[in-house]
Design an enzyme around this catalytic site. Structure first.
Site, PDB file in Angstrom:
ATOM      1  N   THR A 109       3.947   4.134   0.013  1.00 55.08           N
ATOM      2  CA  THR A 109       4.314   5.528  -0.264  1.00 55.08           C
ATOM      3  C   THR A 109       5.765   5.637  -0.724  1.00 55.08           C
ATOM      4  OG1 THR A 109       4.539   5.710   2.122  1.00 55.08           O
ATOM      5  CG2 THR A 109       2.618   6.733   1.154  1.00 55.08           C
ATOM      6  N   ARG A 166       6.886   8.894  15.691  1.00 55.68           N
ATOM      7  CA  ARG A 166       7.915   9.693  16.366  1.00 55.68           C
ATOM      8  C   ARG A 166       7.440  10.949  17.070  1.00 55.68           C
ATOM      9  NH1 ARG A 166      11.472   8.958  11.172  1.00 55.68           N
ATOM     10  NH2 ARG A 166       9.315   8.759  10.423  1.00 55.68           N
ATOM     11  N   LYS A 220       0.006   0.536  17.278  1.00 54.88           N
ATOM     12  CA  LYS A 220       0.355  -0.207  16.065  1.00 54.88           C
ATOM     13  C   LYS A 220       1.659  -0.959  16.311  1.00 54.88           C
ATOM     14  CE  LYS A 220       2.125   1.656  12.101  1.00 54.88           C
ATOM     15  NZ  LYS A 220       3.219   0.770  11.618  1.00 54.88           N
ATOM     16  N   ASP A 261       0.436  -4.488  11.977  1.00 55.80           N
ATOM     17  CA  ASP A 261       0.768  -3.984  10.636  1.00 55.80           C
ATOM     18  C   ASP A 261       1.774  -4.929   9.974  1.00 55.80           C
ATOM     19  OD1 ASP A 261       1.333  -2.355   8.459  1.00 55.80           O
ATOM     20  OD2 ASP A 261       2.490  -0.897   9.613  1.00 55.80           O
ATOM     21  N   LYS A 272       1.090  -6.442   6.774  1.00 56.52           N
ATOM     22  CA  LYS A 272       0.955  -6.308   5.309  1.00 56.52           C
ATOM     23  C   LYS A 272       1.087  -7.645   4.578  1.00 56.52           C
ATOM     24  CE  LYS A 272       2.871  -1.587   5.257  1.00 56.52           C
ATOM     25  NZ  LYS A 272       3.471  -1.449   6.588  1.00 56.52           N
ATOM     26  N   LEU A 273       0.155  -8.544   4.829  1.00 54.39           N
ATOM     27  CA  LEU A 273       0.241  -9.872   4.212  1.00 54.39           C
ATOM     28  C   LEU A 273       0.080  -9.808   2.694  1.00 54.39           C
ATOM     29  CD1 LEU A 273      -0.296 -10.485   7.265  1.00 54.39           C
ATOM     30  CD2 LEU A 273      -1.415 -12.573   6.502  1.00 54.39           C
ATOM     31  N   HIS A 274       0.789 -10.698   2.002  1.00 55.01           N
ATOM     32  CA  HIS A 274       0.713 -10.778   0.537  1.00 55.01           C
ATOM     33  C   HIS A 274       1.230 -12.156   0.138  1.00 55.01           C
ATOM     34  CE1 HIS A 274       1.709  -8.632  -3.562  1.00 55.01           C
ATOM     35  NE2 HIS A 274       0.946  -9.708  -3.707  1.00 55.01           N
ATOM     36  N   ASP A 275       0.316 -13.067  -0.213  1.00 48.99           N
ATOM     37  CA  ASP A 275       0.734 -14.428  -0.590  1.00 48.99           C
ATOM     38  C   ASP A 275      -0.440 -15.063  -1.330  1.00 48.99           C
ATOM     39  OD1 ASP A 275       2.011 -17.012  -0.611  1.00 48.99           O
ATOM     40  OD2 ASP A 275       3.086 -16.455   1.205  1.00 48.99           O
ATOM     41  N   ILE A 276      -0.363 -16.352  -1.593  1.00 51.74           N
ATOM     42  CA  ILE A 276      -1.495 -16.979  -2.291  1.00 51.74           C
ATOM     43  C   ILE A 276      -2.695 -17.004  -1.336  1.00 51.74           C
ATOM     44  CG2 ILE A 276      -0.038 -18.357  -3.836  1.00 51.74           C
ATOM     45  CD1 ILE A 276      -0.637 -20.795  -2.039  1.00 51.74           C
ATOM     46  N   ARG A 314       2.118  15.051  11.615  1.00 51.67           N
ATOM     47  CA  ARG A 314       3.112  15.813  12.384  1.00 51.67           C
ATOM     48  C   ARG A 314       2.428  17.010  13.025  1.00 51.67           C
ATOM     49  NH1 ARG A 314       5.374  11.883  11.914  1.00 51.67           N
ATOM     50  NH2 ARG A 314       7.424  11.393  11.088  1.00 51.67           N
ATOM     51  N   ASP A 371       7.120   1.709  17.114  1.00 52.19           N
ATOM     52  CA  ASP A 371       8.230   1.216  16.291  1.00 52.19           C
ATOM     53  C   ASP A 371       9.467   0.991  17.150  1.00 52.19           C
ATOM     54  OD1 ASP A 371       6.764   1.134  13.911  1.00 52.19           O
ATOM     55  OD2 ASP A 371       7.045   3.273  13.592  1.00 52.19           O
ATOM     56  N   ASN A 413      -4.848 -19.114  -0.132  1.00 50.37           N
ATOM     57  CA  ASN A 413      -4.960 -20.119   0.936  1.00 50.37           C
ATOM     58  C   ASN A 413      -4.013 -19.816   2.099  1.00 50.37           C
ATOM     59  OD1 ASN A 413      -5.982 -22.691   1.945  1.00 50.37           O
ATOM     60  ND2 ASN A 413      -3.868 -23.384   1.628  1.00 50.37           N
ATOM     61  N   THR A 414      -2.806 -19.386   1.775  1.00 56.98           N
ATOM     62  CA  THR A 414      -1.827 -19.072   2.826  1.00 56.98           C
ATOM     63  C   THR A 414      -2.273 -17.854   3.632  1.00 56.98           C
ATOM     64  OG1 THR A 414      -0.078 -20.010   1.468  1.00 56.98           O
ATOM     65  CG2 THR A 414       0.620 -18.505   3.203  1.00 56.98           C
TER      66      THR A 414
HETATM   67  O1  C5P Z   1       7.190   8.063  13.113  1.00 55.65           O
HETATM   68  P1  C5P Z   1       6.102   8.240  12.114  1.00 55.65           P
HETATM   69  O2  C5P Z   1       4.931   9.091  12.629  1.00 55.65           O
HETATM   70  O3  C5P Z   1       6.588   8.707  10.764  1.00 55.65           O
HETATM   71  O4  C5P Z   1       5.506   6.762  11.942  1.00 55.65           O
HETATM   72  C1  C5P Z   1       4.514   6.422  10.990  1.00 55.65           C
HETATM   73  C2  C5P Z   1       4.222   4.967  11.037  1.00 55.65           C
HETATM   74  O5  C5P Z   1       3.331   4.647   9.973  1.00 55.65           O
HETATM   75  C3  C5P Z   1       5.444   4.065  10.838  1.00 55.65           C
HETATM   76  O6  C5P Z   1       5.217   2.860  11.572  1.00 55.65           O
HETATM   77  C4  C5P Z   1       5.435   3.795   9.357  1.00 55.65           C
HETATM   78  O7  C5P Z   1       6.064   2.590   9.026  1.00 55.65           O
HETATM   79  C5  C5P Z   1       3.934   3.718   9.073  1.00 55.65           C
HETATM   80  N1  C5P Z   1       3.551   3.992   7.686  1.00 55.65           N
HETATM   81  C6  C5P Z   1       3.866   5.166   7.024  1.00 55.65           C
HETATM   82  N2  C5P Z   1       3.484   5.371   5.722  1.00 55.65           N
HETATM   83  C7  C5P Z   1       2.785   4.420   5.089  1.00 55.65           C
HETATM   84  C8  C5P Z   1       2.449   3.230   5.718  1.00 55.65           C
HETATM   85  C9  C5P Z   1       2.853   3.051   7.047  1.00 55.65           C
HETATM   86  O8  C5P Z   1       4.475   6.046   7.615  1.00 55.65           O
HETATM   87  N3  C5P Z   1       2.380   4.645   3.856  1.00 55.65           N
END
Ligand code: C5P
Length: 234
Positions: free
Chosen positions: A121, A213, A34, A61, A63-67, A183, A10, A69-70
């Site tokens: 989430t 992180r 990612k 990552d 996250k596509l969302h459209d019609i 974590r 990120d 064909n697109t």
């Molecule tokens: O830094 P951290 O470990 O929280 O990063 C988690 C990664 O997963 C981030 O890129 C975040 O956008 C992504 N993500 C998430 N929860 C989701 C979907 C994606 O934390 N439900």
């Protein structure tokens, strides 16, 4: 399909991203990474090509969302970019998901892994009911969208490690669970709420963990990555 740790890169620019990845490639370590919207929109497809040229696997990552064909045409572009994993919103319907698979499939029949986002989430029960007008417990919605994705031929979903067992039960153990919200026991949870350690995610049946992180902000990111691999994969 082996279990793996995916590092969420990120970062907002090429120099920071490649500088970070240098620390791994210098030691001949090739992590699965990612790339999200921020880096992709900042640097474009070239950043994908550069990371692929280093021999790393990429989960794009977007996250596509459209019609349908697109989405089909956009997926064809991602497939030519040679990403290893990509995703879309299951809310786009089964027809959109089937079109995505069509677009993603290369002439030789291979394609990247395709995952669905069920409910973000960040969406809570109140928003689900009041804004999206879905009057079902959110857990039911997540499971129902996961089944739609499986029926449309997708490979898995992005979900919490705490949902991995239920997803496997509903959709089969071969249906992948790719789980952020990871974590170490001694790391800061930050803004993540429903978290698990790499070892707990393994016990819960996650197929891939996405770790941002705890690795990117660590004093020694390579050591933190190897710790996650050791706890999750071995
Ligand atoms: O830094 P951290 O470990 O929280 O990063 C988690 C990664 O997963 C981030 O890129 C975040 O956008 C992504 N993500 C998430 N929860 C989701 C979907 C994606 O934390 N439900």
């Amino acid at each position: 399909m082996g279990k793996d740790v995916i590092i969420a890169c990120d970062f907002s620019d090429r120099a920071t991203t490649l500088g970070f990845l240098d620390r791994f490639t210098e030691r001949d370590i090739k992590p699965f990474v990612k790339i999200g919207m921020e880096l992709f929109y900042a640097e474009g497809p070239e950043i994908v090509r550069e990371i692929k040229a280093r021999g790393l696997k990429i989960f794009l990552d977007l996250k596509l969302h459209d019609i349908p064909n697109t989405v089909k045409k956009a997926m064809a572009v991602l497939s030519r970019l040679d990403v290893d994993m990509c995703n879309l919103h299951a809310a786009g319907t089964a027809r959109m998901m089937a079109a995505a698979i069509e677009g993603l499939t290369r002439p030789d029949g291979t394609r990247p892994i395709l995952l669905a986002v069920t409910q973000l989430t960040s969406t809570d029960q109140e928003a689900l009911e009041k804004e999206l007008l879905i009057r079902e417990p959110i857990a039911n919605v997540v499971m129902s969208y996961a089944k739609n994705a499986r029926d449309a031929g997708l490979d898995g979903v992005v979900c919490s490690p705490l949902e991995a067992g239920a997803v496997h039960e509903a959709c089969g153990c071969g249906f992948l669970t790719v789980t952020p919200g990871v974590r170490f026991a001694d790391s800061d949870a930050g803004d993540q709420k429903r978290i698990a350690t790499p070892a707990r995610a393994k016990e819960l049946g996650s197929d891939y963990i996405v770790v941002g992180r705890p690795i990117t902000a660590a004093e020694d990111p390579v050591a933190a990555y190897l710790r996650a691999v050791n706890d999750f994969c071995d």
